[in-house]
Enzyme design. Structure first.
Site, short mmCIF file in Angstrom:
data_model
loop_
_atom_site.label_atom_id
_atom_site.label_comp_id
_atom_site.label_asym_id
_atom_site.label_seq_id
_atom_site.Cartn_x
_atom_site.Cartn_y
_atom_site.Cartn_z
N SER A 119 -24.22 -34.27 -15.93
CA SER A 119 -22.98 -35.33 -15.72
C SER A 119 -22.49 -34.87 -14.18
CB SER A 119 -22.01 -35.33 -16.73
OG SER A 119 -21.02 -36.07 -15.83
N TYR A 143 -15.09 -30.81 -20.44
CA TYR A 143 -16.56 -31.20 -20.35
C TYR A 143 -17.34 -30.83 -19.19
CZ TYR A 143 -19.56 -35.49 -20.00
OH TYR A 143 -20.80 -36.51 -19.79
N LYS A 147 -21.12 -29.10 -19.31
CA LYS A 147 -22.31 -29.58 -18.86
C LYS A 147 -22.93 -28.72 -17.86
CE LYS A 147 -22.83 -33.66 -20.74
NZ LYS A 147 -23.96 -33.75 -21.77
N GLU A 276 -4.71 -36.95 -16.01
CA GLU A 276 -5.22 -35.43 -15.98
C GLU A 276 -6.54 -35.32 -15.87
OE1 GLU A 276 -3.44 -32.82 -14.16
OE2 GLU A 276 -2.09 -34.20 -14.87
#
Ligand code: NAD
Ligand code: UD1
Length: 317
Positions: A119, A143, A147, A276
């Site tokens: 991503s 996240y 990734k 955020e």
């Protein structure tokens, strides 16, 4: 030989599955249906759906023992950046551990190619734009960190174990079948859903977090599928990372304007506090993947038109 698509019942995965089936390939989808839906998948005798989680090692072992996979397209993930902020441990188990387990099985059973959905979130908000693959990264969320770590394992598996791998850094993907049902769904799916409801007479709003000047590189899902197939087939992708976007930067305010041109009317717009971990600006440099023959076929307007038609036809029935 079969082709494995993890997360194949999800938004991007189901478009990929459609394309693979057009090529008359045998496709196996593994998905835990946490956000994916069975109705995203077409009926086909060449398609096998298996409900299961990529966090379950025994399940994966049995799966890879039961099939010989030529290619593994690994798309299963908790795809919401903000869910990862709320639930970092659960997200890590899927987005990182799951990737490692799949790499291990792919190595053990000698699959031909492993393609991973990374991503643009790995870049974080370092100021230099457009983002190039060789720039420093600074992921801001669990996240993005997962990734990035996964991506490193994916590309290093080529050097360490000769497993042919490629990681694609998708920018903001949109299109038919994207699920708008959570506040953390992709922004285009939410705006489409709200607009379709508004046109039907519902009292809804379009909510913008922040001032709407944040930008993204919105890429239509069919163009992403094209990139996935290039990654599978071109040996120049082995052990490499590629951006997948359009190279065009669009603010949310500009997105809303384009949407209005297409739909005629949009719901009232509300401005809410900034979220955020939200990245301010994002746009891809796509020269690396262009050199392999990739070029996006859909303008934002064309992609949005097709997407909106689907939202009108499918969500408001
Ligand atoms: P999605 O949520 O529609 O698809 C993810 C799929 O993975 C879902 O079908 C879900 O049920 C499945 N899944 C989740 N956890 C699982 C588990 N433990 N085991 C098995 N299946 C599981 O999201 P999407 O937008 O189609 O994203 C596909 C991939 O592309 C993800 O890896 C995502 O991180 C990545 N990506 C998406 C975008 C985007 O803009 N949509 C951008 C960059 C990267
Ligand atoms: C998205 C993807 C993520 C991917 C990343 C790559 C989803 C759900 N997330 O994250 O998987 O890795 O792109 O770039 O597809 N916003 C609003 N109003 C809304 C919803 C969102 O203003 O109702 C704003 C957000 O605060 C953000 C922007 O729109 O500033 C884009 O949000 P979102 O679609 O969730 O995408 P990313 O966070 O970029």
């Amino acid at each position: 030989m079969a082709t494995l698509v993890t997360g194949g019942a999800g938004f991007i995965g189901s478009h990929l599955v459609e394309e693979l089936l057009k090529e008359e390939r045998e496709v196996v989808v593994v998905d835990d249906l946490s956000t994916g839906k069975l109705e995203n998948l077409p009926e086909s005798e060449n398609l096998t759906f298996i409900k299961g989680s990529i966090t379950d090692r025994e399940f994966l072992k049995n799966l890879f023992n039961s099939y010989r996979f030529d290619t593994v397209f690994h798309l299963a993930a908790v795809a919401s950046v903000f869910k990862s902020v709320e639930k970092p441990i659960e997200t890590h188990r899927v987005n990182f551990d799951g990737t490692l387990y799949l790499l291990e099985e792919s190595k053990r059973t000698k699959v031909n190619k492993f393609v991973f959905a990374s991503s643009a979130a790995v870049y974080g908000d370092l100021p230099e734009l457009p983002k190039r693959e060789d720039m420093p990264v600074k992921p801001l969320t669990p996240y993005g960190v997962d990734k990035y770590a996964s991506e490193r394992y994916v590309v290093n598996s080529f050097n360490l174990y000769e497993l042919r791998t490629t990681a694609l850094r998708f920018f903001n993907v949109y299109g038919e079948k994207q699920d708008p049902s959570s506040p953390y769904s992709g922004v285009i799916s939410i705006f489409m859903d709200r607009t379709a409801r508004y046109l039907r007479g519902e009292e809804v709003t379009i909510d913008i977090y922040g001032d709407g000047k944040q930008t993204r590189d919105f890429v239509y899902v069919k163009d992403v599928v094209k990139a996935l197939l290039i990654a599978e087939r071109d040996s120049r992708t082995e052990g490499e990372v590629f951006n997948v976007g359009t190279g065009r930067e669009t603010s949310l305010l500009a997105l809303i304007e384009t949407l209005k041109e297409i739909t005629g009317k949009i719901p009232p717009v509300r401005f809410l506090p900034h979220r955020e971990g939200d990245i301010k600006r994002s746009v891809a440099d796509i020269s690396k993947i262009r050199a392999l023959g990739y070029s996006p076929s859909f303008s934002l307007k064309d992609g949005l038109k097709r997407t909106f038609r689907w939202f009108i036809e499918n969500l408001l029935r």
